[in-house]
Design a protein around this motif. Structure first.
Motif, PDB file in Angstrom:
ATOM      1  N   GLU A   1       0.817  -1.231   0.000  1.00  0.00           N
ATOM      2  CA  GLU A   1       0.000   0.000   0.000  1.00  0.00           C
ATOM      3  C   GLU A   1       0.847   1.276   0.000  1.00  0.00           C
ATOM      4  O   GLU A   1       0.522   2.224  -0.729  1.00  0.00           O
ATOM      5  CB  GLU A   1      -0.982  -0.017   1.168  1.00  0.00           C
ATOM      6  N   PRO A   2       1.961   1.363   0.762  1.00  0.00           N
ATOM      7  CA  PRO A   2       2.769   2.592   0.715  1.00  0.00           C
ATOM      8  C   PRO A   2       3.432   2.855  -0.637  1.00  0.00           C
ATOM      9  O   PRO A   2       3.797   3.987  -0.938  1.00  0.00           O
ATOM     10  CB  PRO A   2       3.834   2.362   1.797  1.00  0.00           C
ATOM     11  N   VAL A   3       3.576   1.835  -1.467  1.00  0.00           N
ATOM     12  CA  VAL A   3       4.223   2.001  -2.774  1.00  0.00           C
ATOM     13  C   VAL A   3       3.317   2.769  -3.734  1.00  0.00           C
ATOM     14  O   VAL A   3       3.764   3.681  -4.432  1.00  0.00           O
ATOM     15  CB  VAL A   3       4.613   0.631  -3.371  1.00  0.00           C
ATOM     16  N   LEU A   4       2.035   2.401  -3.793  1.00  0.00           N
ATOM     17  CA  LEU A   4       1.046   3.084  -4.640  1.00  0.00           C
ATOM     18  C   LEU A   4      -0.214   3.299  -3.805  1.00  0.00           C
ATOM     19  O   LEU A   4      -1.195   2.559  -3.945  1.00  0.00           O
ATOM     20  CB  LEU A   4       0.692   2.248  -5.874  1.00  0.00           C
ATOM     21  N   PRO A   5      -0.216   4.287  -2.925  1.00  0.00           N
ATOM     22  CA  PRO A   5      -1.365   4.477  -2.017  1.00  0.00           C
ATOM     23  C   PRO A   5      -2.694   4.564  -2.774  1.00  0.00           C
ATOM     24  O   PRO A   5      -2.821   5.285  -3.757  1.00  0.00           O
ATOM     25  CB  PRO A   5      -1.046   5.800  -1.318  1.00  0.00           C
ATOM     26  N   GLY A   6      -3.663   3.758  -2.308  1.00  0.00           N
ATOM     27  CA  GLY A   6      -4.992   3.760  -2.907  1.00  0.00           C
ATOM     28  C   GLY A   6      -5.108   2.979  -4.208  1.00  0.00           C
ATOM     29  O   GLY A   6      -6.180   2.901  -4.796  1.00  0.00           O
ATOM     30  N   ARG A   7      -4.003   2.385  -4.681  1.00  0.00           N
ATOM     31  CA  ARG A   7      -4.020   1.669  -5.953  1.00  0.00           C
ATOM     32  C   ARG A   7      -3.525   0.229  -5.825  1.00  0.00           C
ATOM     33  O   ARG A   7      -3.102  -0.381  -6.802  1.00  0.00           O
ATOM     34  CB  ARG A   7      -3.169   2.412  -6.983  1.00  0.00           C
ATOM     35  N   VAL A   8      -3.558  -0.299  -4.591  1.00  0.00           N
ATOM     36  CA  VAL A   8      -3.202  -1.692  -4.351  1.00  0.00           C
ATOM     37  C   VAL A   8      -4.492  -2.424  -4.020  1.00  0.00           C
ATOM     38  O   VAL A   8      -5.181  -2.071  -3.064  1.00  0.00           O
ATOM     39  CB  VAL A   8      -2.180  -1.828  -3.206  1.00  0.00           C
ATOM     40  N   HIS A   9      -4.831  -3.422  -4.842  1.00  0.00           N
ATOM     41  CA  HIS A   9      -6.126  -4.085  -4.731  1.00  0.00           C
ATOM     42  C   HIS A   9      -5.945  -5.579  -4.479  1.00  0.00           C
ATOM     43  O   HIS A   9      -5.152  -6.226  -5.173  1.00  0.00           O
ATOM     44  CB  HIS A   9      -6.933  -3.857  -6.010  1.00  0.00           C
ATOM     45  N   PRO A  10      -6.703  -6.143  -3.545  1.00  0.00           N
ATOM     46  CA  PRO A  10      -6.533  -7.561  -3.234  1.00  0.00           C
ATOM     47  C   PRO A  10      -7.026  -8.495  -4.328  1.00  0.00           C
ATOM     48  O   PRO A  10      -6.616  -9.655  -4.375  1.00  0.00           O
ATOM     49  CB  PRO A  10      -7.335  -7.750  -1.950  1.00  0.00           C
ATOM     50  N   TYR A  11      -7.891  -8.032  -5.236  1.00  0.00           N
ATOM     51  CA  TYR A  11      -8.481  -8.942  -6.219  1.00  0.00           C
ATOM     52  C   TYR A  11      -8.417  -8.498  -7.664  1.00  0.00           C
ATOM     53  O   TYR A  11      -8.570  -9.319  -8.550  1.00  0.00           O
ATOM     54  CB  TYR A  11      -9.939  -9.243  -5.861  1.00  0.00           C
ATOM     55  N   GLY A  12      -8.247  -7.273  -7.987  1.00  0.00           N
ATOM     56  CA  GLY A  12      -8.206  -6.852  -9.380  1.00  0.00           C
ATOM     57  C   GLY A  12      -8.601  -5.397  -9.507  1.00  0.00           C
ATOM     58  O   GLY A  12      -9.202  -4.842  -8.602  1.00  0.00           O
TER      59      GLY A  12
ATOM     60  N   GLU B   1      -9.198  -2.042 -12.701  1.00  0.00           N
ATOM     61  CA  GLU B   1      -9.103  -1.482 -14.049  1.00  0.00           C
ATOM     62  C   GLU B   1      -8.301  -0.179 -14.035  1.00  0.00           C
ATOM     63  O   GLU B   1      -7.870   0.295 -15.067  1.00  0.00           O
ATOM     64  CB  GLU B   1     -10.509  -1.203 -14.600  1.00  0.00           C
ATOM     65  N   ALA B   2      -8.116   0.422 -12.857  1.00  0.00           N
ATOM     66  CA  ALA B   2      -7.408   1.697 -12.745  1.00  0.00           C
ATOM     67  C   ALA B   2      -5.924   1.501 -13.050  1.00  0.00           C
ATOM     68  O   ALA B   2      -5.354   0.459 -12.760  1.00  0.00           O
ATOM     69  CB  ALA B   2      -7.588   2.273 -11.351  1.00  0.00           C
ATOM     70  N   MET B   3      -5.297   2.510 -13.624  1.00  0.00           N
ATOM     71  CA  MET B   3      -3.874   2.448 -13.944  1.00  0.00           C
ATOM     72  C   MET B   3      -3.183   3.675 -13.390  1.00  0.00           C
ATOM     73  O   MET B   3      -3.768   4.747 -13.430  1.00  0.00           O
ATOM     74  CB  MET B   3      -3.648   2.425 -15.451  1.00  0.00           C
ATOM     75  N   PRO B   4      -1.949   3.610 -12.953  1.00  0.00           N
ATOM     76  CA  PRO B   4      -1.230   2.387 -12.642  1.00  0.00           C
ATOM     77  C   PRO B   4      -1.850   1.718 -11.416  1.00  0.00           C
ATOM     78  O   PRO B   4      -2.504   2.372 -10.605  1.00  0.00           O
ATOM     79  CB  PRO B   4       0.187   2.864 -12.354  1.00  0.00           C
ATOM     80  N   CYS B   5      -1.615   0.417 -11.296  1.00  0.00           N
ATOM     81  CA  CYS B   5      -2.161  -0.286 -10.146  1.00  0.00           C
ATOM     82  C   CYS B   5      -1.355  -1.539  -9.853  1.00  0.00           C
ATOM     83  O   CYS B   5      -0.538  -1.983 -10.655  1.00  0.00           O
ATOM     84  CB  CYS B   5      -3.625  -0.649 -10.367  1.00  0.00           C
ATOM     85  N   ILE B   6      -1.606  -2.065  -8.669  1.00  0.00           N
ATOM     86  CA  ILE B   6      -1.070  -3.360  -8.247  1.00  0.00           C
ATOM     87  C   ILE B   6      -2.271  -4.160  -7.795  1.00  0.00           C
ATOM     88  O   ILE B   6      -3.094  -3.664  -7.025  1.00  0.00           O
ATOM     89  CB  ILE B   6      -0.077  -3.200  -7.078  1.00  0.00           C
ATOM     90  N   TYR B   7      -2.401  -5.397  -8.295  1.00  0.00           N
ATOM     91  CA  TYR B   7      -3.470  -6.254  -7.797  1.00  0.00           C
ATOM     92  C   TYR B   7      -2.964  -7.686  -7.679  1.00  0.00           C
ATOM     93  O   TYR B   7      -1.951  -8.058  -8.290  1.00  0.00           O
ATOM     94  CB  TYR B   7      -4.726  -6.162  -8.658  1.00  0.00           C
ATOM     95  N   LEU B   8      -3.651  -8.478  -6.876  1.00  0.00           N
ATOM     96  CA  LEU B   8      -3.230  -9.832  -6.579  1.00  0.00           C
ATOM     97  C   LEU B   8      -4.083 -10.847  -7.318  1.00  0.00           C
ATOM     98  O   LEU B   8      -5.291 -10.663  -7.455  1.00  0.00           O
ATOM     99  CB  LEU B   8      -3.311 -10.101  -5.074  1.00  0.00           C
ATOM    100  N   GLY B   9      -3.444 -11.915  -7.773  1.00  0.00           N
ATOM    101  CA  GLY B   9      -4.129 -13.006  -8.441  1.00  0.00           C
ATOM    102  C   GLY B   9      -4.492 -14.106  -7.455  1.00  0.00           C
ATOM    103  O   GLY B   9      -4.544 -13.891  -6.241  1.00  0.00           O
TER     104      GLY B   9
ATOM    105  N   VAL C   1       1.515 -11.141  -7.966  1.00  0.00           N
ATOM    106  CA  VAL C   1       1.278  -9.712  -7.754  1.00  0.00           C
ATOM    107  C   VAL C   1       1.473  -9.044  -9.101  1.00  0.00           C
ATOM    108  O   VAL C   1       2.574  -9.049  -9.653  1.00  0.00           O
ATOM    109  CB  VAL C   1       2.250  -9.142  -6.698  1.00  0.00           C
ATOM    110  N   VAL C   2       0.394  -8.509  -9.654  1.00  0.00           N
ATOM    111  CA  VAL C   2       0.430  -7.906 -10.987  1.00  0.00           C
ATOM    112  C   VAL C   2       0.606  -6.393 -10.840  1.00  0.00           C
ATOM    113  O   VAL C   2      -0.166  -5.734 -10.148  1.00  0.00           O
ATOM    114  CB  VAL C   2      -0.867  -8.217 -11.772  1.00  0.00           C
ATOM    115  N   ILE C   3       1.636  -5.890 -11.508  1.00  0.00           N
ATOM    116  CA  ILE C   3       1.899  -4.449 -11.538  1.00  0.00           C
ATOM    117  C   ILE C   3       1.577  -4.007 -12.958  1.00  0.00           C
ATOM    118  O   ILE C   3       2.141  -4.530 -13.916  1.00  0.00           O
ATOM    119  CB  ILE C   3       3.365  -4.140 -11.189  1.00  0.00           C
ATOM    120  N   SER C   4       0.660  -3.075 -13.095  1.00  0.00           N
ATOM    121  CA  SER C   4       0.209  -2.658 -14.412  1.00  0.00           C
ATOM    122  C   SER C   4       0.396  -1.151 -14.570  1.00  0.00           C
ATOM    123  O   SER C   4       0.120  -0.384 -13.637  1.00  0.00           O
ATOM    124  CB  SER C   4      -1.265  -3.043 -14.579  1.00  0.00           C
ATOM    125  N   TYR C   5       0.862  -0.734 -15.736  1.00  0.00           N
ATOM    126  CA  TYR C   5       1.162   0.680 -15.982  1.00  0.00           C
ATOM    127  C   TYR C   5       0.745   1.032 -17.401  1.00  0.00           C
ATOM    128  O   TYR C   5       0.925   0.238 -18.318  1.00  0.00           O
ATOM    129  CB  TYR C   5       2.670   0.922 -15.814  1.00  0.00           C
TER     130      TYR C   5
END
Length: 140
Positions: A16-27, A29-37, A58-62
């Motif tokens: 969460e501190p890496v991309l505040p508000g853009r780390v999601h436990p399940y998926g 559509e917002a970019m950039p984001c981090i989400y877990l599979g 852990v998917v990092i998308s940009y």
């Protein structure tokens, strides 16, 4: 909360501190984001013992122009690796990149391993799984 859900939450809290508000436990559509599979349970041998682990993609998308995608992905990935390295009981074990897609973004999937237990002489109790929540329809 089960051990796989706890592992998922530990990863989210760590990142969460890496991309505040853009780390999601399940998926997401917002970019950039981090989400877990999907978390996969497994075992790891270490120091003469066997540990139970959860391996979580852990998917990092940009998104953005090609050079911006790659530079941004480099920045976020480096910070994600640092955050994981700083957290006990969690480590990254590999990665795989993806090229720009029809959604015009670049991604990297980092395999993260979380220790969730130690093999013991006594087997765990078998209990009924919680009923999954109902599927909610998306608003149009």
């Amino acid at each position: 909360m089960n051990r796989l859900a706890q592992a998922r939450q530990l990863i989210v809290d760590t990142l969460e501190p890496v991309l505040p508000g853009r780390v999601h436990p399940y998926g997401s559509e917002a970019m950039p984001c981090i989400y877990l599979g999907v978390a996969a349970p497994g075992h790891r041998q270490s120091g003469g013992g066997t540990f139970k682990v959860a391996q979580v993609p852990v998917v990092i998308s940009y998104d953005g122009a090609d050079h911006a995608q790659i530079a941004g992905l480099d920045e976020v990935t480096a910070k994600v690796c640092d955050a994981i390295d700083a957290t006990p009981g969690i480590r990254w074990t590999g990665s795989q990149t993806s090229s720009p897609t029809d959604r015009d973004h670049t991604g990297l999937t980092l395999t993260v391993e979380v220790t969730i237990g130690v093999d013991a002489m006594c087997p765990p109790d078998i209990v009924e799984a919680e009923t999954p929540p109902p599927i909610l329809e998306r608003a149009s």
